[in-house]
Design a protein around this motif. Structure first.
Motif, short mmCIF file in Angstrom:
data_model
loop_
_atom_site.label_atom_id
_atom_site.label_comp_id
_atom_site.label_asym_id
_atom_site.label_seq_id
_atom_site.Cartn_x
_atom_site.Cartn_y
_atom_site.Cartn_z
N GLU A 68 0.83 -1.20 0.00
CA GLU A 68 0.00 0.00 0.00
C GLU A 68 0.87 1.25 0.00
OE1 GLU A 68 -1.92 3.49 1.20
OE2 GLU A 68 -0.48 2.47 2.52
N ARG A 69 1.93 1.24 0.79
CA ARG A 69 2.83 2.40 0.83
C ARG A 69 3.52 2.59 -0.52
NH1 ARG A 69 8.19 3.22 3.11
NH2 ARG A 69 8.25 1.11 3.97
N TYR A 70 3.91 1.50 -1.15
CA TYR A 70 4.57 1.58 -2.45
C TYR A 70 3.63 2.16 -3.52
CZ TYR A 70 6.86 0.01 -6.75
OH TYR A 70 7.43 -0.05 -8.00
N THR A 71 2.44 1.62 -3.66
CA THR A 71 1.52 2.11 -4.69
C THR A 71 1.07 3.54 -4.40
OG1 THR A 71 -0.35 1.03 -3.55
CG2 THR A 71 0.69 -0.17 -5.34
N ARG A 72 0.92 3.89 -3.12
CA ARG A 72 0.55 5.27 -2.77
C ARG A 72 1.64 6.25 -3.19
NH1 ARG A 72 2.24 7.79 1.48
NH2 ARG A 72 2.62 5.88 2.67
N LEU A 73 2.89 5.91 -2.91
CA LEU A 73 3.99 6.80 -3.28
C LEU A 73 4.11 6.91 -4.81
CD1 LEU A 73 6.60 5.65 -0.64
CD2 LEU A 73 5.72 7.99 -0.87
N VAL A 74 3.99 5.78 -5.52
CA VAL A 74 4.04 5.83 -6.98
C VAL A 74 2.92 6.72 -7.51
CG1 VAL A 74 3.77 4.51 -9.11
CG2 VAL A 74 5.17 3.60 -7.26
N ALA A 75 1.71 6.55 -6.99
CA ALA A 75 0.57 7.33 -7.48
C ALA A 75 0.78 8.82 -7.24
CB ALA A 75 -0.71 6.86 -6.78
N GLU A 76 1.28 9.19 -6.07
CA GLU A 76 1.52 10.60 -5.78
C GLU A 76 2.57 11.19 -6.72
OE1 GLU A 76 2.67 10.76 -1.70
OE2 GLU A 76 0.69 10.24 -0.92
N LEU A 77 3.67 10.48 -6.88
CA LEU A 77 4.77 11.03 -7.67
C LEU A 77 4.51 10.92 -9.17
CD1 LEU A 77 7.66 9.76 -5.41
CD2 LEU A 77 7.09 12.15 -5.88
N ALA A 78 3.64 10.00 -9.60
CA ALA A 78 3.27 9.94 -11.01
C ALA A 78 2.60 11.23 -11.45
CB ALA A 78 2.35 8.76 -11.27
N VAL A 79 1.87 11.85 -10.54
CA VAL A 79 1.19 13.12 -10.83
C VAL A 79 2.12 14.30 -10.58
CG1 VAL A 79 -0.74 14.60 -10.17
CG2 VAL A 79 -1.06 12.12 -10.34
N GLU A 80 2.86 14.27 -9.45
CA GLU A 80 3.71 15.40 -9.07
C GLU A 80 5.00 15.47 -9.88
OE1 GLU A 80 4.48 15.24 -4.91
OE2 GLU A 80 2.35 15.17 -4.36
N GLY A 105 4.24 -0.99 -10.13
CA GLY A 105 4.42 0.46 -10.17
C GLY A 105 3.89 1.07 -11.45
N ALA A 106 4.11 0.43 -12.59
CA ALA A 106 3.62 0.97 -13.86
C ALA A 106 2.09 1.03 -13.87
CB ALA A 106 4.12 0.12 -15.02
N ALA A 107 1.44 0.00 -13.33
CA ALA A 107 -0.02 0.03 -13.26
C ALA A 107 -0.51 1.17 -12.37
CB ALA A 107 -0.53 -1.31 -12.72
N VAL A 110 -0.14 4.60 -14.22
CA VAL A 110 -1.18 4.88 -15.20
C VAL A 110 -2.51 5.16 -14.51
CG1 VAL A 110 -2.52 3.91 -17.11
CG2 VAL A 110 -0.04 3.54 -17.00
N ARG A 111 -2.84 4.37 -13.53
CA ARG A 111 -4.10 4.55 -12.81
C ARG A 111 -4.20 5.95 -12.20
NH1 ARG A 111 -9.20 2.07 -11.98
NH2 ARG A 111 -9.90 2.52 -9.86
N ALA A 112 -3.13 6.40 -11.56
CA ALA A 112 -3.14 7.70 -10.90
C ALA A 112 -3.24 8.83 -11.91
CB ALA A 112 -1.89 7.85 -10.04
N ARG A 113 -2.51 8.73 -13.01
CA ARG A 113 -2.52 9.80 -14.01
C ARG A 113 -3.86 9.88 -14.73
NH1 ARG A 113 1.95 11.84 -16.52
NH2 ARG A 113 1.34 10.97 -18.54
N LEU A 114 -4.48 8.75 -14.99
CA LEU A 114 -5.81 8.78 -15.60
C LEU A 114 -6.83 9.40 -14.65
CD1 LEU A 114 -5.92 5.29 -17.36
CD2 LEU A 114 -5.65 7.53 -18.46
N ALA A 115 -6.75 9.04 -13.37
CA ALA A 115 -7.69 9.58 -12.39
C ALA A 115 -7.52 11.08 -12.22
CB ALA A 115 -7.49 8.88 -11.04
N ALA A 116 -6.28 11.57 -12.36
CA ALA A 116 -6.01 13.00 -12.19
C ALA A 116 -6.15 13.78 -13.49
CB ALA A 116 -4.60 13.18 -11.63
N GLY A 117 -6.41 13.09 -14.58
CA GLY A 117 -6.48 13.77 -15.87
C GLY A 117 -5.15 14.33 -16.30
N GLN A 118 -4.07 13.68 -15.89
CA GLN A 118 -2.71 14.15 -16.14
C GLN A 118 -2.26 13.74 -17.53
OE1 GLN A 118 -0.39 16.23 -15.46
NE2 GLN A 118 0.94 15.37 -13.89
N GLY A 119 -1.82 14.71 -18.32
CA GLY A 119 -1.38 14.38 -19.67
C GLY A 119 0.07 14.66 -19.95
N GLY A 120 0.75 15.41 -19.08
CA GLY A 120 2.14 15.77 -19.33
C GLY A 120 3.09 14.66 -18.93
N GLY A 121 4.35 14.83 -19.33
CA GLY A 121 5.37 13.85 -18.96
C GLY A 121 5.34 12.63 -19.85
#
Length: 533
Positions: A68-80, A105-107, A110-121
């Motif tokens: 949970e800690r791993y996926t949470r950190l990946v999700a946060e930093l995928a957006v930030e 981590g790759a999953a 993608v999940r975090a960026r789609l949820a945030a509507g993130q298109g950059g990077g």
């Protein structure tokens, strides 16, 4: 591996790795109750990623908590910070050689960026493609995605997997990985992602059709007539069971197995009876070096001849084979513990030495402290291994000491003691002199053994129960570098990061290369280049 150049805690989103903040009245504690320091998110994620086998329980955290800690950190930093995160995931699967962590981590990326509507990077599609490096991994990623996020697979995931399928699906990979035990067979993947054949591989269209037939019409599936490997394999599998052993173990049997892409696992499942010496000797020539390494005990139990064993020993200890296998050095120690036959001792020692080829010969005087506390013995390096973090730490500590110009090697827990060694002696011999030393008192060990050394290196899980407010480096003058090599990836850190205070992570020897770069005045950075957008 990681070395963290140091910026202020406020510079959380700066390009380089961040710094830990100093403790205050609300500061965290280590899991053992000692003063701790908060890590900057990227440093925390890196150390967790390289020190963690997904779903693995450790002394202080359950597998679910770490996941949970791993996926949470990946999700946060995928957006930030998507560029940094994509680089980490690509590096994890490549040089880091961490399969499951990179796929999970790759999953999450993608999940975090789609949820945030993130298109950059870096694009979601490219990140998925970058972590898929073995032909069973497209199916593994789909199995993970559908079990965690549901059956609706987004288009970027499908497209990234399709890109990987075109790279990875071959006749040989189909024989090795397209088995009934997989949740997603090759045909399932092709049905879901609709991968088209690579225009540069004219044979791939027929292979894809055969993979679909194997999945949906196994009784009538026929390999392409133009594919000699698949047809040779079919000829072997269609032999009557009473003939199989005679053909395999008779004249030309080894050549037939190799020509038909028959793995030792498949052969073991198709023979009428056990894998005896003759069966092993027929399949050994076509086995990969790591498959040989994992089966040394089986070879002994079956009674494989000394002549064949000598050929196995030569392969597993060959410097080129060791480099190509990209296995962690502790794998060779685990093999030595699992197969204690004297005929494997010398080749495994040579292989271990080859796997540590990048450990530098540090100049001057070096103090090396190896954590031998209870938590290091409780935790194994993976769920499939009996090798403890304590033994893995001892491998690296001993190797560094043997390579250094002058070194003091120390084991520590509640107490501490020097570990004697002689220049040029085998690492495995030095390991026999380490002990179990109870709890963790890192600062006391540093204070007891630091004697104007040019550097200090601590190999540990960082979960000290007691130490000074400044951490274990407190007794060392500010201008002397102190390197902490964290093997577990826990969240709390045992000391602050700052000038001449560095933290590495993981179980490869790559971190040691950074010691020389730092001391040569080079700019330390994350071990990957920027990912293209």
């Amino acid at each position: 591996m990681l070395v963290a150049p140091h910026v202020s805690a406020a510079a959380r989103t700066a390009p380089g790795p961040g710094a830990r903040t100093a403790p205050d009245t609300q500061a965290p504690r280590t899991h053992a109750g000692g003063p701790a320091f908060a890590r900057e998110p990227r440093e925390e994620l890196f150390l967790l990623a390289v020190g963690n086998f997904v779903s693995q329980r450790t002394f202080y955290e359950s597998g679910a908590e770490r996941d949970e800690r791993y996926t949470r950190l990946v999700a946060e930093l995928a957006v930030e910070d998507p560029v940094w995160t994509a680089g980490l995931l690509r590096w994890l699967r490549g040089e880091g050689n961490m399969r499951t962590a990179s796929l999970v981590g790759a999953a999450a990326y993608v999940r975090a960026r789609l949820a945030a509507g993130q298109g950059g990077g870096p694009s979601n599609r490219s990140v998925i493609d970058s972590v898929l490096q073995r032909a069973d991994e497209p199916g593994e990623l789909l199995a993970h995605w559908t079990s965690v996020y549901g059956r609706n697979v987004p288009q970027p995931v499908k497209r990234g997997i399709a890109d990987a399928v075109r790279r990875l699906y071959t006749s040989r990979s189909l024989l090795k990985y397209d088995t009934a035990s997989k949740d997603f067979r090759f045909g399932d993947v092709l049905n879901l992602v609709h991968a088209s054949p690579d225009p540069g591989k004219p044979w791939q269209g027929a292979l894809f059709r055969y993979a679909l037939d194997r999945r949906h019409h196994p009784d009538s599936a026929v390999p392409p007539a133009s594919d000699p490997l698949l047809n040779a394999h079919r000829a072997l599998t269609e032999l009557p069971s009473e003939e199989r052993r005679a053909v395999v173990t008779g004249p030309g049997g080894a050549e037939r197995l190799a020509a038909g892409g028959m793995t030792w696992e498949a052969l073991a499942g198709r023979l009428d009876g056990p894998m005896d010496a003759a069966a092993w000797e027929a399949v050994i020539p076509s086995m990969a070096s790591m498959a040989l390494l994992r089966n040394l005990r089986n070879f002994d139990q079956a009674g494989v001849s000394d002549e064949v064993a000598a050929r196995v020993a030569a392969r597993i200890s060959d410097a080129g084979e060791v480099a190509r296998s990209r296995q962690f050095p502790f794998r060779y120690l685990a093999a030595h513990q699992h197969a204690p036959s004297p005929r494997w001792a010398a080749p495994l020692e040579r292989a271990l030495s080859h796997s540590l080829a990048n450990v530098p010969a540090l100049p001057g005087r070096t103090l090396i402290l190896v954590d031998r506390s209870d938590s290091m013995f409780w935790d194994t390096v993976s769920e499939r291994s009996k090798l403890t973090r304590a033994d893995a730490a001892a491998v690296f500590g001993a190797a560094l000491a043997l390579r250094a110009q002058q070194a003091d090697l120390v084991e520590f827990g509640w107490s501490s003691a020097e570990v004697p060694f002689a220049a040029g002696e085998p690492v495995l011999d030095v390991l026999k002199r380490f002990h179990s030393l109870g709890g963790t008192h890192s600062t006391k060990a540093v204070r007891a053994h630091y004697r104007e050394h040019d550097r200090v290196l601590i190999v540990t899980d960082e979960q000290a129960a007691y130490h000074d407010a400044g951490g274990p480096a407190e007794p060392v003058p500010a201008g002397i570098p102190v390197y902490t090599w964290n093997l577990a990836g826990y969240q709390p850190a045992h000391g602050p990061t700052g000038p001449h205070r560095h933290t590495f992570g993981g179980l490869t020897d790559g971190a040691f290369r950074m010691v020389g770069l730092i001391e040569a005045g080079g700019h330390a950075a994350w071990p990957w280049t920027a990912d293209p957008a």
